[in-house]
Enzyme design. Sequence first.
Site, mmCIF file in Angstrom:
data_model
loop_
_atom_site.group_PDB
_atom_site.id
_atom_site.type_symbol
_atom_site.label_atom_id
_atom_site.label_comp_id
_atom_site.label_asym_id
_atom_site.label_seq_id
_atom_site.Cartn_x
_atom_site.Cartn_y
_atom_site.Cartn_z
ATOM 1 N N THR A 11 -2.168 11.949 4.476
ATOM 2 C CA THR A 11 -1.926 13.319 4.027
ATOM 3 C C THR A 11 -3.247 14.061 3.948
ATOM 4 O O THR A 11 -3.363 15.219 4.348
ATOM 5 C CB THR A 11 -1.241 13.307 2.650
ATOM 6 O OG1 THR A 11 -0.005 12.598 2.752
ATOM 7 C CG2 THR A 11 -0.973 14.716 2.166
ATOM 8 N N TYR A 47 -18.607 7.312 -7.874
ATOM 9 C CA TYR A 47 -17.977 8.163 -8.887
ATOM 10 C C TYR A 47 -18.333 7.694 -10.295
ATOM 11 O O TYR A 47 -18.209 6.511 -10.621
ATOM 12 C CB TYR A 47 -16.458 8.128 -8.722
ATOM 13 C CG TYR A 47 -15.904 9.034 -7.650
ATOM 14 C CD1 TYR A 47 -16.606 9.279 -6.477
ATOM 15 C CD2 TYR A 47 -14.668 9.630 -7.796
ATOM 16 C CE1 TYR A 47 -16.090 10.098 -5.485
ATOM 17 C CE2 TYR A 47 -14.133 10.453 -6.816
ATOM 18 C CZ TYR A 47 -14.853 10.683 -5.662
ATOM 19 O OH TYR A 47 -14.335 11.489 -4.683
ATOM 20 N N THR A 76 2.004 9.314 2.205
ATOM 21 C CA THR A 76 2.761 9.501 3.440
ATOM 22 C C THR A 76 3.568 8.273 3.828
ATOM 23 O O THR A 76 4.677 8.391 4.357
ATOM 24 C CB THR A 76 1.794 9.854 4.599
ATOM 25 O OG1 THR A 76 1.022 10.987 4.234
ATOM 26 C CG2 THR A 76 2.569 10.164 5.868
ATOM 27 N N ARG A 77 3.025 7.061 3.549
ATOM 28 C CA ARG A 77 3.678 5.845 4.028
ATOM 29 C C ARG A 77 3.633 4.749 2.966
ATOM 30 O O ARG A 77 2.754 4.741 2.101
ATOM 31 C CB ARG A 77 2.990 5.319 5.294
ATOM 32 C CG ARG A 77 3.006 6.272 6.465
ATOM 33 C CD ARG A 77 2.564 5.580 7.734
ATOM 34 N NE ARG A 77 1.232 5.001 7.614
ATOM 35 C CZ ARG A 77 0.682 4.186 8.515
ATOM 36 N NH1 ARG A 77 1.375 3.843 9.584
ATOM 37 N NH2 ARG A 77 -0.533 3.711 8.356
ATOM 38 N N LEU A 78 4.600 3.842 3.061
ATOM 39 C CA LEU A 78 4.587 2.596 2.304
ATOM 40 C C LEU A 78 4.401 1.471 3.304
ATOM 41 O O LEU A 78 5.235 1.254 4.176
ATOM 42 C CB LEU A 78 5.899 2.405 1.536
ATOM 43 C CG LEU A 78 6.145 1.018 0.930
ATOM 44 C CD1 LEU A 78 5.055 0.662 -0.074
ATOM 45 C CD2 LEU A 78 7.513 0.943 0.271
ATOM 46 N N ASP A 109 -6.794 3.611 -2.900
ATOM 47 C CA ASP A 109 -6.785 3.341 -1.461
ATOM 48 C C ASP A 109 -8.187 3.482 -0.874
ATOM 49 O O ASP A 109 -8.616 2.663 -0.047
ATOM 50 C CB ASP A 109 -5.784 4.245 -0.735
ATOM 51 C CG ASP A 109 -5.985 5.732 -1.012
ATOM 52 O OD1 ASP A 109 -6.720 6.091 -1.961
ATOM 53 O OD2 ASP A 109 -5.397 6.545 -0.277
ATOM 54 N N ASP A 163 0.867 -1.172 0.000
ATOM 55 C CA ASP A 163 0.000 0.000 0.000
ATOM 56 C C ASP A 163 0.907 1.225 0.000
ATOM 57 O O ASP A 163 1.474 1.601 1.025
ATOM 58 C CB ASP A 163 -0.901 -0.019 1.236
ATOM 59 C CG ASP A 163 -1.687 1.268 1.430
ATOM 60 O OD1 ASP A 163 -1.832 2.029 0.456
ATOM 61 O OD2 ASP A 163 -2.161 1.506 2.566
#
Length: 246
Positions: A125, A93, A11-13, A102, A7
């Site tokens: 984020t 959507y 901001t992160r892995l 995500d 993922d």
Amino acid sequence: MSAWLFDLGNTRLKCAPLLDGGRVGEARALPHREEDVAAALTQHLPEHIDVAYLASVAQPGLRVAVLEALASRCRRISIARTQPRFGDVRIAYRDPRKLGVDRFLALVAAHARAQGPALVCGVGTALTVDLLDAQGTHLGGRIAPSPTLMREVLHARAPQLPEQGGNYVDFAADTEDALASGCDGAAVALIERSLDAARVRLGEEPRLLLHGGGSDTLAAHLPTATEVATLVLEGLAQWAAVETAA
């Protein structure tokens, strides 16, 4: 077969092994900079992986760095994309490309977990809020800056305002506490307002699910919330099961 889930956010892995039965193994967070990705994967992953499943909303340079690092050890890499429908989950959507993968995967996992309506909030984020009814229909959502991003932007525009520190109080008597209270409070208020609107829309209380790096701070002020740190990875595991079967 050795399979891993990845993922890659703004901001992160995060990554975890995909276990038998579609279960998500122990998740770990890796460095989130292009120059550090290859070394981090070498340190934390097996030398060889049969298949890597990747969900990415990161900027292209970092995404390419992760793909290159994975290509050296993976026989196959499969990249998840938002779909208009996945099982019972149907997104709101009109253009699926506009809904971050995500958020899509978090909805997939939330529908399996909640066994009823859910308000799914990601705190990274951005702060994302998505409503899912009991049948799996996505009723839309909201996007706002997360408390972390609020602090970073305020600090960038006014360096005298610290980007970290402080405690949440109703009425702060110093700047650090005022910043923490204002930024965290804005996020909590948006989630609470979304819960109120969801009750009116659905006629019942949805389950509140929080995920993302900043979810623990907000959960302390949302007594009905359930934190699920691996929610996106759980959705990716479900996507992987269908992709493998196909």
